[in-house]
Write a protein that holds these residues in place. Structure first.
Motif, short mmCIF file in Angstrom:
data_model
loop_
_atom_site.label_atom_id
_atom_site.label_comp_id
_atom_site.label_asym_id
_atom_site.label_seq_id
_atom_site.Cartn_x
_atom_site.Cartn_y
_atom_site.Cartn_z
N ASP A 19 -54.02 47.49 -10.59
CA ASP A 19 -53.66 47.68 -9.18
C ASP A 19 -54.67 46.99 -8.26
O ASP A 19 -54.29 46.42 -7.22
N ALA A 20 -55.95 47.02 -8.63
CA ALA A 20 -56.97 46.35 -7.82
C ALA A 20 -56.78 44.83 -7.84
O ALA A 20 -56.97 44.15 -6.82
N ALA A 21 -56.40 44.30 -8.99
CA ALA A 21 -56.14 42.87 -9.10
C ALA A 21 -54.99 42.45 -8.19
O ALA A 21 -55.06 41.43 -7.49
N VAL A 22 -53.93 43.25 -8.19
CA VAL A 22 -52.77 42.96 -7.34
C VAL A 22 -53.14 43.08 -5.86
O VAL A 22 -52.79 42.23 -5.04
N ALA A 23 -53.90 44.12 -5.53
CA ALA A 23 -54.28 44.34 -4.13
C ALA A 23 -55.14 43.20 -3.60
O ALA A 23 -55.01 42.80 -2.43
N ALA A 24 -56.00 42.63 -4.43
CA ALA A 24 -56.88 41.55 -4.00
C ALA A 24 -56.10 40.28 -3.66
O ALA A 24 -56.63 39.40 -2.97
N LYS A 50 -42.59 33.93 -4.72
CA LYS A 50 -42.47 35.39 -4.74
C LYS A 50 -43.31 36.06 -3.66
O LYS A 50 -43.01 37.18 -3.24
N ALA A 51 -44.37 35.39 -3.21
CA ALA A 51 -45.23 35.96 -2.18
C ALA A 51 -44.93 35.40 -0.80
O ALA A 51 -45.57 35.80 0.18
N SER A 52 -43.96 34.51 -0.67
CA SER A 52 -43.79 33.77 0.59
C SER A 52 -43.38 34.67 1.75
O SER A 52 -43.80 34.45 2.89
N ALA A 53 -42.57 35.70 1.49
CA ALA A 53 -42.17 36.59 2.59
C ALA A 53 -43.35 37.41 3.08
O ALA A 53 -43.54 37.59 4.29
N ALA A 355 -51.42 44.79 -20.26
CA ALA A 355 -51.05 43.42 -19.92
C ALA A 355 -49.87 43.47 -18.98
O ALA A 355 -48.90 44.19 -19.24
N GLY A 356 -49.97 42.74 -17.88
CA GLY A 356 -48.88 42.76 -16.92
C GLY A 356 -48.88 41.53 -16.04
O GLY A 356 -49.90 40.86 -15.86
N ASP A 357 -47.72 41.23 -15.48
CA ASP A 357 -47.59 40.13 -14.54
C ASP A 357 -47.83 40.67 -13.14
O ASP A 357 -47.23 41.67 -12.74
N THR A 358 -48.70 40.02 -12.39
CA THR A 358 -49.08 40.52 -11.07
C THR A 358 -47.94 40.46 -10.05
O THR A 358 -48.07 41.02 -8.97
N ASP A 359 -46.83 39.79 -10.39
CA ASP A 359 -45.69 39.81 -9.48
C ASP A 359 -44.76 40.98 -9.75
O ASP A 359 -43.78 41.19 -9.04
N GLY A 360 -45.05 41.77 -10.80
CA GLY A 360 -44.23 42.94 -11.11
C GLY A 360 -43.07 42.67 -12.03
O GLY A 360 -42.32 43.58 -12.36
N VAL A 361 -42.91 41.42 -12.47
CA VAL A 361 -41.78 41.05 -13.32
C VAL A 361 -42.28 40.27 -14.53
O VAL A 361 -42.80 39.17 -14.40
N ASP A 362 -42.14 40.86 -15.71
CA ASP A 362 -42.51 40.17 -16.95
C ASP A 362 -41.24 39.73 -17.64
O ASP A 362 -40.43 40.57 -18.06
N GLY A 363 -41.03 38.43 -17.74
CA GLY A 363 -39.77 37.94 -18.28
C GLY A 363 -38.70 38.01 -17.21
O GLY A 363 -38.90 37.60 -16.08
N ALA A 364 -37.56 38.58 -17.55
CA ALA A 364 -36.44 38.66 -16.61
C ALA A 364 -36.20 40.08 -16.12
O ALA A 364 -35.21 40.32 -15.43
N GLU A 365 -37.08 41.02 -16.44
CA GLU A 365 -36.84 42.42 -16.10
C GLU A 365 -37.83 42.91 -15.05
O GLU A 365 -38.93 42.39 -14.92
N GLU A 366 -37.41 43.96 -14.33
CA GLU A 366 -38.25 44.53 -13.29
C GLU A 366 -39.30 45.46 -13.92
O GLU A 366 -39.45 46.61 -13.53
N VAL A 408 -44.42 49.80 -14.55
CA VAL A 408 -43.42 49.43 -13.54
C VAL A 408 -44.05 49.57 -12.17
O VAL A 408 -44.51 50.65 -11.79
N THR A 409 -44.10 48.48 -11.42
CA THR A 409 -44.73 48.48 -10.10
C THR A 409 -43.74 48.31 -8.96
O THR A 409 -44.04 48.64 -7.82
N GLY A 410 -42.54 47.77 -9.25
CA GLY A 410 -41.68 47.29 -8.19
C GLY A 410 -42.23 45.98 -7.68
O GLY A 410 -43.26 45.48 -8.15
N PRO A 411 -41.56 45.36 -6.69
CA PRO A 411 -42.04 44.08 -6.15
C PRO A 411 -43.45 44.22 -5.59
O PRO A 411 -43.70 45.08 -4.73
N THR A 412 -44.38 43.41 -6.06
CA THR A 412 -45.76 43.48 -5.58
C THR A 412 -46.00 42.59 -4.37
O THR A 412 -47.03 42.70 -3.71
N LEU A 413 -45.07 41.67 -4.11
CA LEU A 413 -45.13 40.76 -2.96
C LEU A 413 -46.27 39.75 -3.05
O LEU A 413 -46.69 39.18 -2.05
N THR A 414 -46.76 39.54 -4.26
CA THR A 414 -47.74 38.49 -4.50
C THR A 414 -47.57 38.00 -5.92
O THR A 414 -46.71 38.49 -6.66
N ASN A 415 -48.40 37.03 -6.33
CA ASN A 415 -48.28 36.50 -7.69
C ASN A 415 -49.48 35.63 -8.02
O ASN A 415 -49.60 34.51 -7.55
#
Length: 426
Positions: A19-24, A50-53, A355-366, A408-415
Motif C-alpha cells: 500500500d505504501a508503494a502504491v501511495a508513493a 491507467k494513471a492519466s485520469a 507480489a502484486g501489480d501496482t495498478d491493481g490488475v494482474d493479467g486480465a482480472e481485477e 484485491v485493491t480496486g483501481p489504484t489510479l497509478t501504475n
C-alpha cells in the motif's frame, strides 16, 4: 533458521508495504511540483494510461490558468474532472473507444502555435489505450497483434518496439503533430529502466529503433501477424520519428515517479517495523516462473545460512516479468511468480511473500496479486489442489483465490509496475 513456525502473521506487514508503494506513486503527490507556468497561448492537456485520469485531476487542482483537453484511461480508472474530458477504453487489448479517443486527441493538438502549451500525461497502459493504427492497418489488426504479443513471452521493451512501428501516434508521432507548440510530457514509469520510449510506446519522444528491429522481434518469437502488418514493417512505411527531428526540438520530458520511488516507500515501512529491507532491483525481467525459482533460492540461503543477508529481512524488487502461456488457467505475471516461488520454497518455515501489480490488475482480472505464507502449499493440498499442476496451467489466480489469499485493491489510479516482497524471519 527457526525450528518452529513463527507465531506472527507477517502478511499484514507485507500488505502495508504494498500500500505504501502504491501511495508513493499517486499523481496528487508527485505531479504538482513539475507543472510549468501558464503559457501565452492555450494550454491543451492530453494523455493516455491507467494513471492519466488521476494525473489530469492533480493538474486541474494545481493549475491557475485556462485549461482544456482529453485523456484516455482504462475502464474503471476514471476520475471526475471539470475541464479535462476523461474517456475510458480497453486494456490490454484495444477497442473502438480507444481508437475514437486517439483520433480526438490528434484533432486537439493539430494547428497549434508556438505560444501554445501541450501537457502530455503519459503512464503505463497507454500503448493499448492510445490506439491509432498505422497506414493500411485496422483496429482488428492492432487487436490481433496485441493479443499475440501478450502471449509470446516478449519483454515489454520488445512489445513496445513492435507497437510503435504499427501506430500513427506512438514513437514521437504525437509530439510531431503538436509542432510548433511547446510540449511538456509528464511520465509515470511502469517499465524496467524507466526509458521514456517504452512508457506507452513513447508517443512524445524520439525513437531510435526501426521497422527492421520490430520485424526481427516478430520473427524471433514466431508471432503470427496479419499480412498488412508484415507488409508495413517490411516496407519501412511504419518508421517512427527519430532523434534530431526538428519537430521535437525543445520538447521537455519529466519523470514524476517510478518503481524505485515506490520500493523506497515500502522499504521505510519495513524499517519502521524493525525489519531490514534490501532492494534487489527496480527492473527485474524474464519469465515470471524463472524469477520465482531464483528468488526462492535467495530466500532459502538467507533463512538457512544467513547469506547474503541476515534475517529478519525483506527482499524487495520491481520490474516487469513475462509469462509464456502454456495452460488455460486464470493468471497474471505476479501470481505466476508467487506460485513458482511457493513450489520452489516447498513450505519453508518463516518465509512470507506478496507480489502484486501496482495498478491493481494482474493479467486480465481485477486482482492485484496474492500473498504467500509457510502454510500455502499445505492448505492447497488439503483442498485437493496440486500446486505444480496449477503452475503448469498458468492458474495462479485460481490457486490463490481458492485459498483466500488474493490481494484485491480496486483501481489504484497509478501504475509503477510490479511489486514483490519476500520476508524472511530469523
Amino acid at each position: 533458521m527457526s525450528s518452529t513456525a513463527p507465531s506472527t502473521d507477517r502478511t499484514p506487514l507485507l500488505r502495508r508495504m504494498f500500500d505504501a508503494a502504491v501511495a508513493a506513486a499517486q499523481p496528487a503527490l508527485c505531479l504538482p511540483p513539475h507543472l510549468p507556468p501558464p503559457p501565452k497561448g492555450r494550454t491543451i492537456v492530453i494523455g493516455a494510461g491507467k494513471a492519466s485520469a488521476a494525473m489530469a485531476r492533480a493538474l486541474e487542482d494545481h493549475w491557475s490558468g485556462p485549461l482544456e483537453g482529453l485523456v484516455v484511461t482504462r475502464y474503471g480508472y476514471d476520475v471526475p474532472c471539470e475541464r479535462i474530458e476523461i474517456v475510458q477504453a480497453a486494456h490490454p487489448v484495444p477497442d473502438a473507444a480507444g481508437l475514437a479517443a486517439a483520433q480526438r486527441i490528434r484533432q486537439l493538438v493539430t494547428g497549434l502555435t508556438a505560444d501554445d502549451l501541450v501537457i502530455a500525461l503519459i503512464s503505463g497502459g497507454g500503448s493499448s489505450l492510445l490506439v491509432a493504427p498505422g497506414e493500411g492497418l485496422t483496429l482488428a489488426d492492432k487487436q490481433a497483434v496485441n493479443t499475440a504479443l501478450l502471449h509470446s513471452g516478449a519483454s515489454i521493451s520488445e512489445m513496445n518496439c513492435v507497437r510503435r512501428h504499427l501506430s500513427s501516434l506512438k514513437g514521437g508521432r504525437l509530439a510531431a503533430v503538436c509542432h510548433p507548440a511547446q510540449v511538456l510530457t509528464l511520465l509515470i514509469s511502469d517499465v524496467p529502466g524507466d526509458d521514456p520510449i517504452d512508457i506507452a510506446s513513447g508517443p512524445t519522444v524520439a525513437d531510435p529503433t526501426t521497422c527492421a528491429d520490430a520485424l526481427a522481434i516478430v520473427d524471433r518469437y514466431r508471432i503470427a501477424v496479419p499480412p498488412a502488418v508484415r507488409s508495413l514493417l517490411e516496407s519501412g512505411a511504419g518508421e517512427t520519428v527519430k532523434p534530431g527531428d526538428p519537430r521535437l526540438v525543445g520538447i521537455q520530458t519529466r519523470m514524476i515517479t517510478a518503481p524505485q520511488i515506490a520500493l523506497e516507500a515500502a522499504a521505510q515501512v519495513a524499517r519502521d517495523a524493525g525489519i531490514t529491507p534490501y532492494i534487489l532491483g527496480d527492473s527485474l525481467e524474464g519469465e515470471a516462473r524463472d524469477l520465482g525459482k531464483a528468488m526462492a533460492g535467495i530466500a532459502r540461503q538467507v533463512a538457512v545460512h544467513g547469506q547474503p543477508f541476515k534475517a529478519p529481512c525483506v527482499l524487495l524488487s520491481g520490474g516487469e516479468t513475462t509469462v509464456t502461456l502454456r495452460g488455460k488457467g486464470r493468471g497474471g505475471r505476479n501470481v505466476e511468480f508467487l506460485l513458482s516461488l511457493a513450489v520452489a520454497l516447498n513450505g519453508l518455515p518463516g518465509v512470507y511473500a506478496l507480489a502484486g501489480d501496482t495498478d491493481g490488475v494482474d493479467g486480465a482480472e481485477e486482482i492485484a496479486g496474492a500473498v504467500l505464507t509457510p502454510s500455502t502449499l499445505a492448505r492447497a493440498w488439503a483442498l485437493g489442489t496440486n500446486p505444480r499442476s496449477s503452475l503448469d496451467n498458468n492458474d495462479g489466480h485460481g490457486f490463490f483465490q481458492a485459498l483466500g489469499d488474493s490481494v484485491v485493491t480496486g483501481p489504484t489510479l497509478t501504475n509503477v509496475n510490479d511489486f514483490r516482497a519476500i520476508l524472511v524471519e530469523g
